[in-house]
Scaffold this active site. Sequence first.
Site, PDB file in Angstrom:
ATOM      1  N   HIS A 177       0.995  -1.165   0.014  1.00 29.39           N
ATOM      2  CA  HIS A 177      -0.044  -0.066   0.164  1.00 29.39           C
ATOM      3  C   HIS A 177       0.997   1.442   0.085  1.00 29.39           C
ATOM      4  O   HIS A 177       1.436   1.658   1.190  1.00 29.39           O
ATOM      5  CB  HIS A 177      -0.982  -0.108   1.108  1.00 29.39           C
ATOM      6  CG  HIS A 177      -1.863  -1.009   1.155  1.00 29.39           C
ATOM      7  ND1 HIS A 177      -1.829  -2.291   1.924  1.00 29.39           N
ATOM      8  CD2 HIS A 177      -3.069  -1.284   0.281  1.00 29.39           C
ATOM      9  CE1 HIS A 177      -2.783  -3.224   1.606  1.00 29.39           C
ATOM     10  NE2 HIS A 177      -3.508  -2.611   0.708  1.00 29.39           N
ATOM     11  N   HIS A 209      -4.059  -6.399  -6.361  1.00 26.90           N
ATOM     12  CA  HIS A 209      -3.842  -7.658  -5.348  1.00 26.90           C
ATOM     13  C   HIS A 209      -5.147  -7.982  -5.059  1.00 26.90           C
ATOM     14  O   HIS A 209      -6.075  -7.274  -5.098  1.00 26.90           O
ATOM     15  CB  HIS A 209      -2.642  -7.185  -4.289  1.00 26.90           C
ATOM     16  CG  HIS A 209      -3.177  -6.416  -3.379  1.00 26.90           C
ATOM     17  ND1 HIS A 209      -3.049  -4.828  -3.543  1.00 26.90           N
ATOM     18  CD2 HIS A 209      -3.861  -6.148  -2.100  1.00 26.90           C
ATOM     19  CE1 HIS A 209      -3.578  -4.260  -2.638  1.00 26.90           C
ATOM     20  NE2 HIS A 209      -4.015  -4.933  -1.660  1.00 26.90           N
ATOM     21  N   CYS A 254     -12.652  -6.122   6.088  1.00 20.95           N
ATOM     22  CA  CYS A 254     -11.965  -6.585   5.056  1.00 20.95           C
ATOM     23  C   CYS A 254     -10.656  -7.051   5.235  1.00 20.95           C
ATOM     24  O   CYS A 254     -10.044  -7.100   6.306  1.00 20.95           O
ATOM     25  CB  CYS A 254     -11.640  -5.193   4.323  1.00 20.95           C
ATOM     26  SG  CYS A 254     -13.260  -4.158   3.928  1.00 20.95           S
ATOM     27  N   HIS A 290      -7.059  -9.674   3.462  1.00 16.41           N
ATOM     28  CA  HIS A 290      -6.289 -10.189   2.044  1.00 16.41           C
ATOM     29  C   HIS A 290      -6.170 -11.620   2.435  1.00 16.41           C
ATOM     30  O   HIS A 290      -5.789 -12.045   3.664  1.00 16.41           O
ATOM     31  CB  HIS A 290      -5.050  -9.499   2.263  1.00 16.41           C
ATOM     32  CG  HIS A 290      -4.957  -8.144   1.837  1.00 16.41           C
ATOM     33  ND1 HIS A 290      -4.981  -7.313   2.857  1.00 16.41           N
ATOM     34  CD2 HIS A 290      -5.073  -7.339   0.997  1.00 16.41           C
ATOM     35  CE1 HIS A 290      -4.985  -5.920   2.449  1.00 16.41           C
ATOM     36  NE2 HIS A 290      -4.844  -6.136   1.204  1.00 16.41           N
ATOM     37  N   GLU A 295     -10.545  -9.687  13.999  1.00 11.82           N
ATOM     38  CA  GLU A 295     -10.931  -8.441  14.102  1.00 11.82           C
ATOM     39  C   GLU A 295     -11.966  -8.216  15.010  1.00 11.82           C
ATOM     40  O   GLU A 295     -12.219  -7.257  15.518  1.00 11.82           O
ATOM     41  CB  GLU A 295     -11.286  -7.661  12.670  1.00 11.82           C
ATOM     42  CG  GLU A 295     -10.045  -7.717  11.676  1.00 11.82           C
ATOM     43  CD  GLU A 295     -10.246  -7.009  10.424  1.00 11.82           C
ATOM     44  OE1 GLU A 295     -11.283  -6.205  10.318  1.00 11.82           O
ATOM     45  OE2 GLU A 295      -9.447  -7.179   9.753  1.00 11.82           O
ATOM     46  N   TYR A 310     -11.592  -2.436  -7.429  1.00 12.47           N
ATOM     47  CA  TYR A 310     -11.543  -1.040  -7.240  1.00 12.47           C
ATOM     48  C   TYR A 310     -10.022  -0.418  -6.970  1.00 12.47           C
ATOM     49  O   TYR A 310      -9.168  -1.035  -6.666  1.00 12.47           O
ATOM     50  CB  TYR A 310     -12.305  -0.426  -6.293  1.00 12.47           C
ATOM     51  CG  TYR A 310     -12.027  -0.746  -4.681  1.00 12.47           C
ATOM     52  CD1 TYR A 310     -11.035   0.157  -3.986  1.00 12.47           C
ATOM     53  CD2 TYR A 310     -11.852  -1.888  -4.080  1.00 12.47           C
ATOM     54  CE1 TYR A 310     -10.339   0.226  -3.044  1.00 12.47           C
ATOM     55  CE2 TYR A 310     -11.156  -2.314  -3.130  1.00 12.47           C
ATOM     56  CZ  TYR A 310     -10.430  -1.230  -2.363  1.00 12.47           C
ATOM     57  OH  TYR A 310     -10.002  -1.346  -1.237  1.00 12.47           O
ATOM     58  N   GLU A 331      -5.278   2.227  -2.433  1.00 13.80           N
ATOM     59  CA  GLU A 331      -5.663   0.906  -2.380  1.00 13.80           C
ATOM     60  C   GLU A 331      -6.037   0.497  -3.769  1.00 13.80           C
ATOM     61  O   GLU A 331      -6.750   1.208  -4.656  1.00 13.80           O
ATOM     62  CB  GLU A 331      -7.124   0.771  -1.655  1.00 13.80           C
ATOM     63  CG  GLU A 331      -6.859   0.764  -0.104  1.00 13.80           C
ATOM     64  CD  GLU A 331      -6.604  -0.563   0.352  1.00 13.80           C
ATOM     65  OE1 GLU A 331      -5.905  -1.503  -0.201  1.00 13.80           O
ATOM     66  OE2 GLU A 331      -6.678  -0.734   1.548  1.00 13.80           O
ATOM     67  N   GLU A 360      -7.562  -3.057  -5.372  1.00 14.32           N
ATOM     68  CA  GLU A 360      -7.711  -4.682  -5.059  1.00 14.32           C
ATOM     69  C   GLU A 360      -8.796  -5.060  -6.095  1.00 14.32           C
ATOM     70  O   GLU A 360      -9.605  -4.502  -6.330  1.00 14.32           O
ATOM     71  CB  GLU A 360      -8.325  -4.517  -3.628  1.00 14.32           C
ATOM     72  CG  GLU A 360      -7.234  -3.936  -2.804  1.00 14.32           C
ATOM     73  CD  GLU A 360      -7.674  -4.102  -1.243  1.00 14.32           C
ATOM     74  OE1 GLU A 360      -6.677  -4.223  -0.379  1.00 14.32           O
ATOM     75  OE2 GLU A 360      -8.885  -4.166  -1.018  1.00 14.32           O
ATOM     76  N   TRP A 362     -14.574   1.993  -1.187  1.00 15.42           N
ATOM     77  CA  TRP A 362     -14.924   0.589  -1.588  1.00 15.42           C
ATOM     78  C   TRP A 362     -16.162   0.246  -1.260  1.00 15.42           C
ATOM     79  O   TRP A 362     -17.271  -0.271  -1.907  1.00 15.42           O
ATOM     80  CB  TRP A 362     -13.939  -0.506  -1.133  1.00 15.42           C
ATOM     81  CG  TRP A 362     -13.523  -0.807   0.062  1.00 15.42           C
ATOM     82  CD1 TRP A 362     -14.342  -1.439   1.054  1.00 15.42           C
ATOM     83  CD2 TRP A 362     -12.723   0.238   1.009  1.00 15.42           C
ATOM     84  NE1 TRP A 362     -13.985  -1.362   2.237  1.00 15.42           N
ATOM     85  CE2 TRP A 362     -12.648  -0.440   2.462  1.00 15.42           C
ATOM     86  CE3 TRP A 362     -11.630   1.120   0.687  1.00 15.42           C
ATOM     87  CZ2 TRP A 362     -11.968  -0.038   3.577  1.00 15.42           C
ATOM     88  CZ3 TRP A 362     -10.888   1.560   1.755  1.00 15.42           C
ATOM     89  CH2 TRP A 362     -11.018   1.101   3.011  1.00 15.42           C
TER      90      TRP A 362
END
Length: 194
Positions: free
Chosen positions: A26, A33, A68, A70, A88, A105, A115, A117, A162
Site C-alpha cells: 500500500h 492484489h 476487509c 487479504h 478483528e 476498485y 488501495e 484491489e 470501496w
Amino acid sequence: MTTEEHVVLVDRDGHALGTAPKTAVHRHDTPLHLAFSSYVFDQDGRVLLTRRADHKITWPGVWTNSCCGHPLPGEALDHAVLRRLSYELGLSVARADLMLPTFAYRAAMTNGIVEHELCPVYRVTVGSPVTPNPDEVGQTRWMPWKEFVDGVQNGLLAVSPWCREQVPLLTGLGADPTMWQPAPAADLPPAARL
C-alpha cells in the site's frame, strides 16, 4: 520469529502474478492484489459497520463495511473471511457466502496512498456478540440495511470508497440481504479459485 504477511498480486484478468509483503504493497503505486470485503448481518437483518482503527495505513478512522482483508498465498478467500472475522471482531462463523465475485476498485487517499484491489464481496450471518480487536477496529455499529443503504446513497453516511461502490451492486441483488442468492465459486477470479 514472525514471518511477514504476504498478499497475492494479480493481473487485470485475475491471474496470480506472485506475492509481495503486505507492508510494501500500500503506497502511491499500489499494484493490483487480491483482497475481500464482507458484510456481517445479525438475525434481524441489521448490518455491522466498523470504524477503522485510527492507526491504520489506509483510511484510518473511516466507517466501512464489517470486515476487509487479504487472503494469504494459497488460502481460500472464504477461509480468509472467517479468519479475519475471528481476529478483528471475535466472531466464530461457520460460512461466508460469495455475493460479488469480481468486484475491483482503485482509490487514492489525499496523501497519495492507494488501495488497488480485486476484492470479492461476501455476506455473513451471525448470532453472537461482537468483540472488536482495537488493533483493527475503533468502533462498531449495527444498522438496519435500508437505513444504511439510504445513508450511503444520499451522501448522509460517509463510508470508505470501496464500501460506497459496493452498496449499489449489493442492492442490485435485492432489497432483503437474507434473500440474496450466493454466486458460484467458479465465478471468482482465477487467483481466488483454490
